[in-house]
Scaffold this active site. Sequence first.
Site, PDB file in Angstrom:
ATOM      1  CG  ASP A  50      52.048 104.150  37.680  1.00  0.00           C
ATOM      2  OD1 ASP A  50      52.482 104.061  38.839  1.00  0.00           O
ATOM      3  OD2 ASP A  50      52.737 103.885  36.668  1.00  0.00           O
ATOM      4  CE1 TYR A  55      57.043 105.212  32.932  1.00  0.00           C
ATOM      5  CE2 TYR A  55      54.893 105.772  33.809  1.00  0.00           C
ATOM      6  CZ  TYR A  55      55.932 104.883  33.679  1.00  0.00           C
ATOM      7  OH  TYR A  55      55.846 103.660  34.273  1.00  0.00           O
ATOM      8  CE  LYS A  80      56.156 103.810  38.246  1.00  0.00           C
ATOM      9  NZ  LYS A  80      55.283 104.675  37.421  1.00  0.00           N
ATOM     10  CG  HIS A 123      61.181 103.955  37.247  1.00  0.00           C
ATOM     11  ND1 HIS A 123      60.734 104.971  36.444  1.00  0.00           N
ATOM     12  CD2 HIS A 123      60.619 102.834  36.747  1.00  0.00           C
ATOM     13  CE1 HIS A 123      59.943 104.490  35.496  1.00  0.00           C
ATOM     14  NE2 HIS A 123      59.869 103.194  35.663  1.00  0.00           N
TER      15      HIS A 123
END
Length: 289
Positions: A50, A55, A80, A123
């Site tokens: 994930d 990120y 996301k 998100h």
Amino acid sequence: MISPQGLSIASTLRLSSGYDMPVLGLGVFQNYDCVPACLAALKHGYRHIDTARYYQNEDQVGRAVRQSGIPREEIFVTTKVYDQDQGYESTTRAVDDSLQKFGYGKQPSLGAYADYFDLYLIHSPLPGKEKRLQTWRALIDAKKAGKIKTIGVSNYGAKHIEEIRAAGLELPAVNQVEIHPFCQQRPIAKYCKEQGIVVQAYSPLVQGRLDEPVLVRLAKQYNKDAAQIAIRWSLQHGFVPLPKSSQPERVLTNSQVYDFELSEEDMAALDALDKGKAGAITWNPVDAR
């Protein structure tokens, strides 16, 4: 709860999209050098990673998937679209950019190796109703184009999902929210179960805050660590936990949760730790307007 009988690292759940998702995943938030953790996870049987645009490691996840030597179709990868990319056109560009970062086109000999994501999520609901729906329409179209196999949301409350229904659009297959014994999100978890929406649990290890006496007692009782108890609790509730660690050895131990079963009494003791919204340790924007 799902039946704990027969659970294994290879266990999957069938999504409303028709695809199967592994019930344990590796989270890579705040892991800016996640290739070692991803490779360790894949080596030890994980088949679910994930990530997210926020990120800033989609490229590293793609690199690890390629280096693992495991066929792409055997690995379930989630990413996301973050708040600043929401909106129809910007989401469409974001999906294409994610694919480029993940590795599409970098190894032509692999053909369609990285030209899709298994799951793409919104998100958060923070940008508001208009952008949420524009973003959702963009994801639907990206799925129709074959760039995404399954679409879903993250940090959504029931009202956000009902907006999608009211617009006459397909409902998400997944909702990823913060869930652990101290923040069980019971209203949205119940709603998702009723709607056939699978709940992914982020921060299942409470960001390491696992010194609560009940967890400590159960860890000793089952000869496990507190993290393993928390993950097992999540699995037995039918969630898809996404524990994260940058340490390969912890990635392994977090997966060693299939040789024991929490009793009904011990599950109830963990359930009793719920503090509702007060137990959240992250942004948890499920009540956003």
